[in-house]
Design a protein around this motif. Structure first.
Motif, PDB file in Angstrom:
ATOM      1  N   SER A   1      -9.535  -5.025  -1.424  1.00 40.39           N
ATOM      2  CA  SER A   1      -8.764  -5.983  -2.716  1.00 40.39           C
ATOM      3  C   SER A   1      -7.690  -5.099  -3.634  1.00 40.39           C
ATOM      4  CB  SER A   1      -9.654  -6.769  -3.729  1.00 40.39           C
ATOM      5  OG  SER A   1     -10.554  -7.512  -3.018  1.00 40.39           O
TER       6      SER A   1
ATOM      7  N   ALA B   1     -10.209  -9.500  -8.381  1.00 37.78           N
ATOM      8  CA  ALA B   1      -9.045  -8.287  -8.675  1.00 37.78           C
ATOM      9  C   ALA B   1      -8.863  -8.392 -10.441  1.00 37.78           C
ATOM     10  CB  ALA B   1      -7.760  -8.627  -8.198  1.00 37.78           C
TER      11      ALA B   1
ATOM     12  N   ALA C   1      -4.110  -6.218  -4.632  1.00 40.55           N
ATOM     13  CA  ALA C   1      -4.632  -7.329  -5.617  1.00 40.55           C
ATOM     14  C   ALA C   1      -4.789  -6.660  -6.949  1.00 40.55           C
ATOM     15  CB  ALA C   1      -5.306  -8.266  -5.172  1.00 40.55           C
ATOM     16  N   ILE C   2      -5.774  -5.599  -6.851  1.00 40.87           N
ATOM     17  CA  ILE C   2      -6.150  -5.027  -8.418  1.00 40.87           C
ATOM     18  C   ILE C   2      -4.952  -4.047  -8.668  1.00 40.87           C
ATOM     19  CG2 ILE C   2      -7.551  -3.190  -8.843  1.00 40.87           C
ATOM     20  CD1 ILE C   2      -9.697  -4.244  -6.559  1.00 40.87           C
TER      21      ILE C   2
END
Length: 179
Positions: free
Chosen positions: A88, A6, A91-92
């Motif tokens: 993801s 991330a 989270a990124i």
């Protein structure tokens, strides 16, 4: 490992935003795309499915977001699909927000109280904490009746506990040691 992934992707998108002076715009669009993927179960299932080819997922991104999001973000989403990292995206987005806050000298946190605080009190607390930490502090009020009274402030890894519950627990421990 996901945090490392991330971080790398968020930093790459952030650099693109910095170069073209559109970090805020990219964040807002990334947040909307992430929210859409979280709320739309069909879209979420398609993106996670190994039965749907990467090419089909990319075509779906092109169709869904044509003219609705920045081309850099659309291309970024395609790269995430190509690399198998589209899952993801939350989270990124969180990491991107941290980078944006760091750039803008913002420190976000929570103030936890037994009853809802009015905007004026929150602003006063934000002002005092901004002076203390030399950053622009923004607070979100959360209500937790178990604190009984006072406030608990959480800013990143820092916690300022001025709750009655903690004081009572401290007195209880002191009394138990005396007895």
């Amino acid at each position: 490992m996901i945090d490392v992934i991330a971080n790398r992707y968020a930093e790459a998108l952030f650099q693109i935003g910095e170069e073209e002076n559109k970090t805020d715009n990219l964040y807002n669009e990334l947040k909307e795309v992430s929210s859409l993927m979280n709320t739309n179960k069909d879209l979420n299932n398609v993106m996670k499915s190994p039965l749907v080819s990467k090419k089909e997922k990319i075509q779906l991104i092109d169709t869904l977001f044509a003219g609705k999001v920045d081309n850099d973000l659309k291309n970024f989403l395609k790269i995430l699909i190509e690399k198998g990292r589209i899952t993801s995206i939350n989270a990124i987005g969180e990491t991107y927000k941290e980078l944006l806050n760091e750039k803008n000298n913002i420190l976000e946190g929570y103030v936890i109280s037994a009853v809802p605080m009015n905007d004026e009190k929150i602003k006063e607390l934000e002002t005092e904490l901004s002076k203390k930490y030399n950053k622009n502090v923004t607070l979100e009020n959360k209500v937790d009746k178990s604190v009984l009274g006072g406030v608990l402030v959480r800013l990143g890894n820092t916690e300022i506990d001025g709750t009655i519950k903690t004081r009572l627990n401290g007195l209880k421990n002191q009394l138990s040691q005396v007895i």
